[in-house]
Design an enzyme around this catalytic site. Structure first.
Site, PDB file in Angstrom:
ATOM      1  N   TYR A   1       0.741  -1.069  -0.220  1.00 27.46           N
ATOM      2  CA  TYR A   1      -0.118  -0.273  -0.048  1.00 27.46           C
ATOM      3  C   TYR A   1       0.727   1.461  -0.015  1.00 27.46           C
ATOM      4  O   TYR A   1       0.107   2.445  -0.531  1.00 27.46           O
ATOM      5  CB  TYR A   1      -0.693  -0.101   0.848  1.00 27.46           C
ATOM      6  CG  TYR A   1      -1.655  -1.342   1.049  1.00 27.46           C
ATOM      7  CD1 TYR A   1      -2.343  -1.853   0.392  1.00 27.46           C
ATOM      8  CD2 TYR A   1      -3.384  -1.563   2.080  1.00 27.46           C
ATOM      9  CE1 TYR A   1      -2.864  -3.132   0.446  1.00 27.46           C
ATOM     10  CE2 TYR A   1      -4.370  -1.999   1.755  1.00 27.46           C
ATOM     11  CZ  TYR A   1      -3.660  -3.184   0.701  1.00 27.46           C
ATOM     12  OH  TYR A   1      -5.207  -3.937   0.295  1.00 27.46           O
TER      13      TYR A   1
ATOM     14  N   LYS B   1       3.204 -14.959   3.278  1.00 30.59           N
ATOM     15  CA  LYS B   1       3.436 -16.240   1.920  1.00 30.59           C
ATOM     16  C   LYS B   1       4.590 -16.638   0.944  1.00 30.59           C
ATOM     17  O   LYS B   1       5.525 -16.054  -0.001  1.00 30.59           O
ATOM     18  CB  LYS B   1       2.450 -15.615   0.862  1.00 30.59           C
ATOM     19  CG  LYS B   1       2.470 -16.351  -0.838  1.00 30.59           C
ATOM     20  CD  LYS B   1       1.201 -17.045  -0.496  1.00 30.59           C
ATOM     21  CE  LYS B   1       0.720 -18.215  -1.987  1.00 30.59           C
ATOM     22  NZ  LYS B   1       0.151 -19.070  -1.762  1.00 30.59           N
TER      23      LYS B   1
ATOM     24  N   ASP C   1      -3.381 -18.265   2.084  1.00 31.75           N
ATOM     25  CA  ASP C   1      -4.085 -18.648   1.542  1.00 31.75           C
ATOM     26  C   ASP C   1      -4.843 -19.607   3.105  1.00 31.75           C
ATOM     27  O   ASP C   1      -6.210 -20.129   2.707  1.00 31.75           O
ATOM     28  CB  ASP C   1      -3.741 -19.304   0.239  1.00 31.75           C
ATOM     29  CG  ASP C   1      -2.468 -19.896   0.747  1.00 31.75           C
ATOM     30  OD1 ASP C   1      -2.231 -20.087   1.630  1.00 31.75           O
ATOM     31  OD2 ASP C   1      -2.473 -21.073  -1.259  1.00 31.75           O
TER      32      ASP C   1
ATOM     33  N   ASP D   1      -4.894  -6.834   5.843  1.00 34.42           N
ATOM     34  CA  ASP D   1      -6.521  -5.720   5.172  1.00 34.42           C
ATOM     35  C   ASP D   1      -7.906  -7.021   4.917  1.00 34.42           C
ATOM     36  O   ASP D   1      -8.708  -6.755   5.978  1.00 34.42           O
ATOM     37  CB  ASP D   1      -6.435  -4.889   4.141  1.00 34.42           C
ATOM     38  CG  ASP D   1      -7.238  -4.213   3.457  1.00 34.42           C
ATOM     39  OD1 ASP D   1      -7.899  -4.115   4.572  1.00 34.42           O
ATOM     40  OD2 ASP D   1      -7.575  -4.211   3.001  1.00 34.42           O
TER      41      ASP D   1
ATOM     42  N   ASP E   1     -11.024  -8.502   7.325  1.00 31.61           N
ATOM     43  CA  ASP E   1     -12.800  -8.648   6.876  1.00 31.61           C
ATOM     44  C   ASP E   1     -12.968  -9.559   6.750  1.00 31.61           C
ATOM     45  O   ASP E   1     -14.867  -9.543   7.837  1.00 31.61           O
ATOM     46  CB  ASP E   1     -12.357  -7.603   5.722  1.00 31.61           C
ATOM     47  CG  ASP E   1     -13.269  -6.179   5.214  1.00 31.61           C
ATOM     48  OD1 ASP E   1     -12.049  -5.640   6.109  1.00 31.61           O
ATOM     49  OD2 ASP E   1     -13.518  -5.543   4.849  1.00 31.61           O
TER      50      ASP E   1
HETATM   51  C1  IPM Z   1      -9.158   0.236   6.381  1.00 29.33           C
HETATM   52  C2  IPM Z   1      -9.458  -0.024   5.154  1.00 29.33           C
HETATM   53  C3  IPM Z   1      -8.417   0.612   3.868  1.00 29.33           C
HETATM   54  C4  IPM Z   1      -7.481   0.268   4.551  1.00 29.33           C
HETATM   55  C5  IPM Z   1      -8.226   1.197   2.955  1.00 29.33           C
HETATM   56  C6  IPM Z   1      -9.723   2.629   2.782  1.00 29.33           C
HETATM   57  C7  IPM Z   1      -7.796   2.393   2.626  1.00 29.33           C
HETATM   58  O1  IPM Z   1      -9.823  -0.554   3.812  1.00 29.33           O
HETATM   59  O2  IPM Z   1      -8.418   0.438   7.019  1.00 29.33           O
HETATM   60  O3  IPM Z   1      -9.056  -1.900   6.122  1.00 29.33           O
HETATM   61  O4  IPM Z   1      -7.093  -1.006   3.572  1.00 29.33           O
HETATM   62  O5  IPM Z   1      -6.129   0.801   4.778  1.00 29.33           O
HETATM   63 MG    MG Z   2      -9.986  -2.517   4.451  1.00 25.23          MG
END
Ligand code: IPM
Ligand code: MG
Length: 366
Positions: free
Chosen positions: A146, A195, A227, A251, A255
């Protein structure tokens, strides 16, 4: 104690959920004798509208001058909002990335926890859930893909995009130490995710994690390929205590972990540097579709405020009070719409409430 808190209300449901977190903090202040001073800071789409950029230098300076920053959420609907017609570095998310980098917030803690009262929201089978799960994802936040150099160019007449993934040993060592430190306060297990069967950056990651692990003989640690980790999170989430991983894997896996709890509106997060400063924000997004309706779940933001009290201000008792108040409210049957029982499940003793009412109920119980 006097606390200077920068407040990024942001976009979408951000302002609504931040209002509730401040309500709860003010109640804590009254009860325990602290003074919370708030300074509003613009970031994201609202900053674009006001200044043309998602984060100004003044906003960065205001964040730096605070002891901690409490954030709601930023961004809008990526297919319909005009913010997404702008160049990538002018979009709302660029503001957040810039803030993380400017404040050196390399350690991102994302708890994923199954609330007993919300078990029904968990999409996994009962035999997988068992007695529930409680993990902490420690995501590296200022390096990797990133933040690497990127470009899009014509190569021999073919449009070609490049992103680069770089980690140095120091970046890995400092986040690994944080991961092991937090494991020492928990169930003393670290799963380091990489990985390493493909990536050089992951092979270095593994080597440095092994070095750091030597200083923590009480912590059991293992390496897991990303994975496989994605699979294990739905196959047997109980096995995890601390998941330690680089930026992009964190990231994605965070989620996934939050979805496994079934209630992303409940999950807080903290982004820390090597001082007591921290940026605290809910794990969920700005939910533009429900913004302004008064139905968003403020609990993740309220719990982020609790993390702020714990990590920046060392106010453990006060943080406990907020966390217990949240559990109490759930136990009493109050739910925002996102955590209401699903069709076919019993609603006996359950009452649906809006954002402000949920904030009131929690504030009354701290
Ligand atoms: C998070 C979000 C951010 C990230 C985005 C909005 C840049 O997805 O905080 O997880 O990927 O870090
Ligand atoms: Mg995120």
């Amino acid at each position: 104690m006097e606390c200077q808190i920068g407040v990024i209300s942001g976009d979408g449901i951000g302002p609504e959920i931040v209002t509730e977190a401040k309500k709860v903090l003010d109640q804590i202040g009254k009860k325990y004798g602290h003074l919370f001073h708030y300074t509003d800071i613009l970031m994201g789409g609202c900053s674009i509208d006001a200044t043309g950029v998602p984060l100004t230098d003044d906003a960065i300076a205001a964040a730096k001058a605070s002891d901690a920053v409490l954030m709601g959420s930023i961004g809008g609907n990526t297919s319909t909002s005009p913010w997404y017609q702008l160049a990538p570095e002018l979009r709302p998310e660029a503001g957040l990335l810039k803030l993380r980098k400017s404040l050196n917030l390399f350690a991102n803690l994302r708890p994923a926890y199954l609330y007993e009262e919300l078990k029904a929201a968990c999409p996994l089978r009962d035999d997988i859930i068992g007695t529930g799960f409680d993990m902490m994802i420690m995501r590296e936040l200022t390096g990797g893909l990133y933040f690497g150099a990127r470009k899009t160019e014509e190569v021999d007449g073919v449009t070609t995009a490049t992103d680069t993934l770089t980690y140095n040993e120091n970046e890995i060592r400092r986040i690994a130490k944080r991961g092991f430190d937090i494991a020492m306060k928990r169930r003393k297990k670290v799963t380091s995710v990489d990985k390493a069967n493909v990536l050089d950056s992951s092979r270095l990651w593994r080597k440095i994690v092994e070095e750091v692990a030597k200083d923590y003989p009480e912590v059991t640690y293992e390496h897991m390929l990303v994975d496989n980790c994605a699979m294990q999170l739905v196959k047997d989430p109980k096995q995890f205590d601390v998941i330690l991983t680089e930026n992009m894997f964190g990231d994605i896996l965070s989620d996934e972990a939050s979805m496994v709890t079934g209630s992303i509106g409940m999950l807080s997060s903290a982004s820390l540097n090597d001082t007591k400063f921290g940026l605290y924000e809910p794990s969920g997004g700005s939910a533009p579709d429900i913004a302004g309706k008064g139905i968003a779940n403020p609990i993740a933001t309220i719990l982020s405020a609790a993390m702020m009290l714990r990590y920046t201000f060392d106010l453990d008792k006060e943080a406990d009070a907020i966390e217990n108040a949240v559990k109490q409210v759930l136990k009493e049957g109050y739910r925002t719409i996102d955590i209401m029982p699903q069709a076919g499940e019993s609603t006996e003793g359950i009452e649906q409430v809006g954002t402000a009412k949920m904030g009131d109920l929690i504030a009354e119980r701290v």
